[in-house]
Design an enzyme around this catalytic site. Sequence first.
Site, PDB file in Angstrom:
ATOM      1  N   ASP A  93       0.682  -1.164   0.062  1.00  0.00           N
ATOM      2  CA  ASP A  93       0.013   0.118  -0.133  1.00  0.00           C
ATOM      3  C   ASP A  93       0.738   1.351   0.178  1.00  0.00           C
ATOM      4  OD1 ASP A  93      -2.215   1.593  -0.064  1.00  0.00           O
ATOM      5  OD2 ASP A  93      -2.884   1.125   1.667  1.00  0.00           O
ATOM      6  N   SER A  94       0.269   2.316  -0.600  1.00  0.00           N
ATOM      7  CA  SER A  94       1.187   3.332  -0.704  1.00  0.00           C
ATOM      8  C   SER A  94       1.464   4.253   0.570  1.00  0.00           C
ATOM      9  CB  SER A  94       0.439   4.302  -1.840  1.00  0.00           C
ATOM     10  OG  SER A  94      -0.909   4.750  -1.499  1.00  0.00           O
ATOM     11  N   GLY A  95       0.824   4.034   1.594  1.00  0.00           N
ATOM     12  CA  GLY A  95       1.160   4.950   2.594  1.00  0.00           C
ATOM     13  C   GLY A  95      -0.093   5.973   2.753  1.00  0.00           C
ATOM     14  N   GLY A  96      -0.601   6.238   1.563  1.00  0.00           N
ATOM     15  CA  GLY A  96      -1.923   7.209   1.591  1.00  0.00           C
ATOM     16  C   GLY A  96      -2.934   6.884   2.758  1.00  0.00           C
ATOM     17  N   PHE A  97      -3.430   5.755   2.951  1.00  0.00           N
ATOM     18  CA  PHE A  97      -4.247   5.573   3.872  1.00  0.00           C
ATOM     19  C   PHE A  97      -3.629   5.334   5.331  1.00  0.00           C
ATOM     20  CE2 PHE A  97      -6.729   2.027   6.293  1.00  0.00           C
ATOM     21  CZ  PHE A  97      -7.805   2.811   6.597  1.00  0.00           C
ATOM     22  N   GLN A 191     -11.549   6.906  -5.731  1.00  0.00           N
ATOM     23  CA  GLN A 191     -12.039   7.341  -4.528  1.00  0.00           C
ATOM     24  C   GLN A 191     -13.566   7.803  -4.837  1.00  0.00           C
ATOM     25  OE1 GLN A 191     -11.161   6.969  -1.415  1.00  0.00           O
ATOM     26  NE2 GLN A 191      -8.873   6.218  -1.769  1.00  0.00           N
ATOM     27  N   GLY A 218     -11.546   4.004  -0.091  1.00  0.00           N
ATOM     28  CA  GLY A 218     -12.522   4.886   0.638  1.00  0.00           C
ATOM     29  C   GLY A 218     -13.431   3.895   1.073  1.00  0.00           C
ATOM     30  N   ASP A 268      -7.770  -7.323   0.929  1.00  0.00           N
ATOM     31  CA  ASP A 268      -6.909  -7.642   2.117  1.00  0.00           C
ATOM     32  C   ASP A 268      -7.587  -7.011   3.457  1.00  0.00           C
ATOM     33  OD1 ASP A 268      -6.477  -4.633   1.308  1.00  0.00           O
ATOM     34  OD2 ASP A 268      -5.553  -4.765   3.231  1.00  0.00           O
ATOM     35  N   CYS A 306     -12.109 -27.897   8.892  1.00  0.00           N
ATOM     36  CA  CYS A 306     -10.701 -27.159   8.391  1.00  0.00           C
ATOM     37  C   CYS A 306      -9.713 -28.255   8.475  1.00  0.00           C
ATOM     38  CB  CYS A 306     -10.580 -26.028   9.369  1.00  0.00           C
ATOM     39  SG  CYS A 306      -9.192 -25.208   8.862  1.00  0.00           S
ATOM     40  N   CYS A 308      -6.418 -27.052   8.424  1.00  0.00           N
ATOM     41  CA  CYS A 308      -5.258 -26.519   8.840  1.00  0.00           C
ATOM     42  C   CYS A 308      -4.372 -27.306   9.853  1.00  0.00           C
ATOM     43  CB  CYS A 308      -5.414 -24.967   9.026  1.00  0.00           C
ATOM     44  SG  CYS A 308      -5.848 -24.881  10.766  1.00  0.00           S
ATOM     45  N   CYS A 311      -6.131 -27.105  13.337  1.00  0.00           N
ATOM     46  CA  CYS A 311      -7.370 -27.947  13.259  1.00  0.00           C
ATOM     47  C   CYS A 311      -7.091 -29.351  13.194  1.00  0.00           C
ATOM     48  CB  CYS A 311      -8.493 -27.652  12.258  1.00  0.00           C
ATOM     49  SG  CYS A 311      -9.151 -25.844  12.577  1.00  0.00           S
ATOM     50  N   HIS A 337      -5.087 -20.776  11.463  1.00  0.00           N
ATOM     51  CA  HIS A 337      -6.360 -21.068  11.177  1.00  0.00           C
ATOM     52  C   HIS A 337      -7.234 -19.997  10.453  1.00  0.00           C
ATOM     53  CE1 HIS A 337     -10.405 -22.661  11.332  1.00  0.00           C
ATOM     54  NE2 HIS A 337     -10.834 -21.435  11.906  1.00  0.00           N
TER      55      HIS A 337
HETATM   56  N1  PRF Z   1      -6.584   3.803   0.305  1.00  0.00           N
HETATM   57  C1  PRF Z   1      -5.396   3.121   0.327  1.00  0.00           C
HETATM   58  N2  PRF Z   1      -5.409   1.942   1.263  1.00  0.00           N
HETATM   59  C2  PRF Z   1      -6.297   1.912   1.826  1.00  0.00           C
HETATM   60  C3  PRF Z   1      -7.742   2.240   1.879  1.00  0.00           C
HETATM   61  C4  PRF Z   1      -7.804   3.434   0.731  1.00  0.00           C
HETATM   62  O1  PRF Z   1      -8.644   4.194   0.647  1.00  0.00           O
HETATM   63  C5  PRF Z   1      -8.578   1.545   2.526  1.00  0.00           C
HETATM   64  C6  PRF Z   1      -9.930   1.902   2.624  1.00  0.00           C
HETATM   65  N3  PRF Z   1     -10.789   0.775   3.112  1.00  0.00           N
HETATM   66  C7  PRF Z   1      -7.772   0.619   2.882  1.00  0.00           C
HETATM   67  N4  PRF Z   1      -6.541   0.626   2.647  1.00  0.00           N
HETATM   68  N5  PRF Z   1      -4.171   3.626  -0.243  1.00  0.00           N
HETATM   69 ZN    ZN Z   2      -8.359 -24.612  10.960  1.00  0.00          ZN
END
Ligand code: PRF
Ligand code: ZN
Length: 374
Positions: A93-97, A191, A218, A268, A306, A308, A311, A337
Amino acid sequence: MANIGEFTLHATDGAARTGELQTAHGVVQTPIFMPVGTVGSVKGIAPDDLNDIGAEIILGNTYHLYLRPGDELVARRGGLQKFNSWHKPILTDSGGFQVFSLSDLRKIKEEGVTFRSHLDGSKHLFTPEKVIQIQRNLNSDIMMVLDECVGFGADKEYTARSLEMTTRWAKRCREEYPRGTGDNLLFAITQGGFHKDLRERSIAQLTSEDFDGFALGGLSVGESKEKMMEILYHSAPLLPKDKPRYLMGVGTPLDIINGINAGIDMFDCVLPTRNARNGTLYTSLGKISIKRKEYAEDDGPLDPNCNCYTCRNFSRAYLRHLYHAKELLSFRLNSIHNLTYFLDTVRGARKAIREGKFAEYKKSYEAIYPNEVV
Ligand code: PRF
Ligand code: ZN
């Protein structure tokens, strides 16, 4: 072997799809769930465990790895996969969030976002160009553009201005890393908050640019399930059919089933691993809290359906004991699990789509989580 970035659809059932995405570190089957490894490690478990449970790709965070141990240190070790010995794909992830959810005193300008580290208060600037350089240093297989994730409370005017800036930031990310530069893929993040027309605008702007995949950002930011589903089902079909679609930070097993039903390919969430550590476990019979007294002398497996490691080998009574004794093994067994459950959910979805039985498969999850059905 397919070219890096190639996305091939194998079957569809309604809007649901199954296929595969080629990355520099191997193929990812979709739909896929990506365990979260914020600082380069999926909390509580080792790469061996991830391989055993059939994980195909994990997520790392630009924000965390830039602050500690530093992306240049990782680059000197040959990239994140060499550093952490997970040899399959990684999406960062870019760091934005994370800047918006974790750091202090952030200021958003056209140039980028300034913030103070949640670790030591030091001041930093993330620009679109900078987050690409960091993700290149990490040698991420799938890099995400810098975006602004507007909170649930934001008004329409702010959300509209913000999405325009997110589009300009995405273009700057693409310019910093023109196609053909290297093996790292680049996904854009749409967004637009909870306004359908703004979602349409953001998707139109970003899908006219050349990205390897598109995310819905978002969502799952404090809104009701109804709102999230409304935007999800409106937006997902507007994304290009021939590129992977990623619903960021979502969600519960039923959210994932709905996402797949709407045509999403990648997910994720910290839920399986975070809940594992507080004793909340997902089973084919519903969610349970392993700390409860009723499991004190329950010799049965955590989930009879399950397969795993947890389990196959341990009783509910033992898992309850480990939890109450605060044993570190509790984190590991519970995480193995829960992640298996989430991966089984997407693996089962692929099979159901191939067999044209996804609607039935969705119903079976609605029966397990009746309170979440909207
Ligand atoms: N932007 C980024 N990462 C994220 C989100 C987003 O809007 C969200 C929103 N659920 C989770 N992770 N860059
Ligand atoms: Zn399991």
